[in-house]
Design a protein around this motif. Sequence first.
Motif, mmCIF file in Angstrom:
data_model
loop_
_atom_site.group_PDB
_atom_site.id
_atom_site.type_symbol
_atom_site.label_atom_id
_atom_site.label_comp_id
_atom_site.label_asym_id
_atom_site.label_seq_id
_atom_site.Cartn_x
_atom_site.Cartn_y
_atom_site.Cartn_z
ATOM 1 N N LYS A 3 2.351 -19.867 42.123
ATOM 2 C CA LYS A 3 2.420 -20.744 40.948
ATOM 3 C C LYS A 3 1.283 -20.427 39.967
ATOM 4 O O LYS A 3 1.446 -20.549 38.759
ATOM 5 C CB LYS A 3 2.364 -22.225 41.357
ATOM 6 C CG LYS A 3 3.650 -22.766 41.945
ATOM 7 C CD LYS A 3 4.832 -22.699 40.990
ATOM 8 C CE LYS A 3 4.709 -23.637 39.806
ATOM 9 N NZ LYS A 3 5.870 -23.442 38.869
ATOM 10 N N GLN A 4 0.122 -20.042 40.522
ATOM 11 C CA GLN A 4 -1.000 -19.683 39.636
ATOM 12 C C GLN A 4 -0.807 -18.305 39.019
ATOM 13 O O GLN A 4 -1.251 -18.041 37.905
ATOM 14 C CB GLN A 4 -2.319 -19.702 40.429
ATOM 15 C CG GLN A 4 -2.835 -21.112 40.644
ATOM 16 C CD GLN A 4 -3.938 -21.184 41.676
ATOM 17 O OE1 GLN A 4 -4.346 -20.158 42.249
ATOM 18 N NE2 GLN A 4 -4.433 -22.374 41.944
ATOM 19 N N ALA A 5 -0.101 -17.429 39.750
ATOM 20 C CA ALA A 5 -0.004 -16.023 39.323
ATOM 21 C C ALA A 5 1.095 -15.764 38.297
ATOM 22 O O ALA A 5 0.977 -14.859 37.481
ATOM 23 C CB ALA A 5 0.205 -15.130 40.549
ATOM 24 N N VAL A 6 2.189 -16.519 38.358
ATOM 25 C CA VAL A 6 3.339 -16.225 37.478
ATOM 26 C C VAL A 6 3.863 -17.480 36.784
ATOM 27 O O VAL A 6 3.626 -18.600 37.240
ATOM 28 C CB VAL A 6 4.504 -15.548 38.274
ATOM 29 C CG1 VAL A 6 4.075 -14.202 38.822
ATOM 30 C CG2 VAL A 6 5.029 -16.459 39.384
ATOM 31 N N LYS A 7 4.606 -17.235 35.691
ATOM 32 C CA LYS A 7 5.193 -18.356 34.943
ATOM 33 C C LYS A 7 6.637 -18.607 35.340
ATOM 34 O O LYS A 7 7.181 -19.684 35.103
ATOM 35 C CB LYS A 7 5.137 -18.043 33.446
ATOM 36 C CG LYS A 7 3.742 -18.094 32.861
ATOM 37 C CD LYS A 7 3.821 -18.299 31.340
ATOM 38 C CE LYS A 7 2.447 -18.362 30.726
ATOM 39 N NZ LYS A 7 1.796 -17.021 30.712
ATOM 40 N N ILE A 8 7.299 -17.587 35.895
ATOM 41 C CA ILE A 8 8.709 -17.748 36.289
ATOM 42 C C ILE A 8 8.810 -18.690 37.497
ATOM 43 O O ILE A 8 7.822 -18.879 38.219
ATOM 44 C CB ILE A 8 9.370 -16.364 36.594
ATOM 45 C CG1 ILE A 8 8.533 -15.569 37.612
ATOM 46 C CG2 ILE A 8 9.588 -15.565 35.315
ATOM 47 C CD1 ILE A 8 9.142 -14.225 38.007
#
Length: 211
Positions: free
Chosen positions: A150-155
């Motif tokens: 969740k912290q690493a990507v927006k998808i």
Amino acid sequence: MKIKGFYFVTDSKLSKQGIFSDAEQAIVAGCKIIQYRENKKSSKEMLEEALQLKKICAKKNVLFIVNNRVDIALAANADGVHLGQDDLPLAVARKLLGKKIIGVTAHSAQEAIVAEKQGADYVSASAIFATTTKKDAGKPKGIELITELKQAVKIPVVAIGGINEENLQPVLEAGADSIVMISAILNSDNVKETVARVVERINCFQAREKK
Ligand code: TZP
């Protein structure tokens, strides 16, 4: 349509009523995403099953995703495909599938970042808890993997692996956009009732969080 809420994946080995009945029950219970997952059958048989599932999903406006197989997804006019790390590269699948949905399994933030950069529509955080449904799921990563992704990507991040009604709460609290349960549904006494309970819990939690 966004990847959100309960996500059902078929399993012919665990199914008691057959995959079509399971999909129908899950849809009646409010599930909006169905994935066809099968790795033992012939391509011919898989296409027949995928076509049937596509019909069931299309009638109710439910997203239909095929696991691993871009060819079957295309032939059945599925809404998308889910790719493991050893399946066709995302760029190749994207060329073949155009705007269709492509989900990618991620075992780490690094894999999720690469998938997002290459144009994945969602990633699945795998595997959260221990599972016997997928033999090569690897060591469970815990809910920390959801937080990391969740912290690493927006998808959207889909949580998968060993999730059931008992351990659902921390999965929701970690921010999973969508949640897969296979054995927890198919080993239950009543697919429709179990899915209905799970859908209600996920939707209520997500509606509250949005406020
Ligand atoms: N990919 C990672 S774990 C898994 C898949 C397909 C199986 C999940 O099944 P269950 O029964 O919900 O643990």
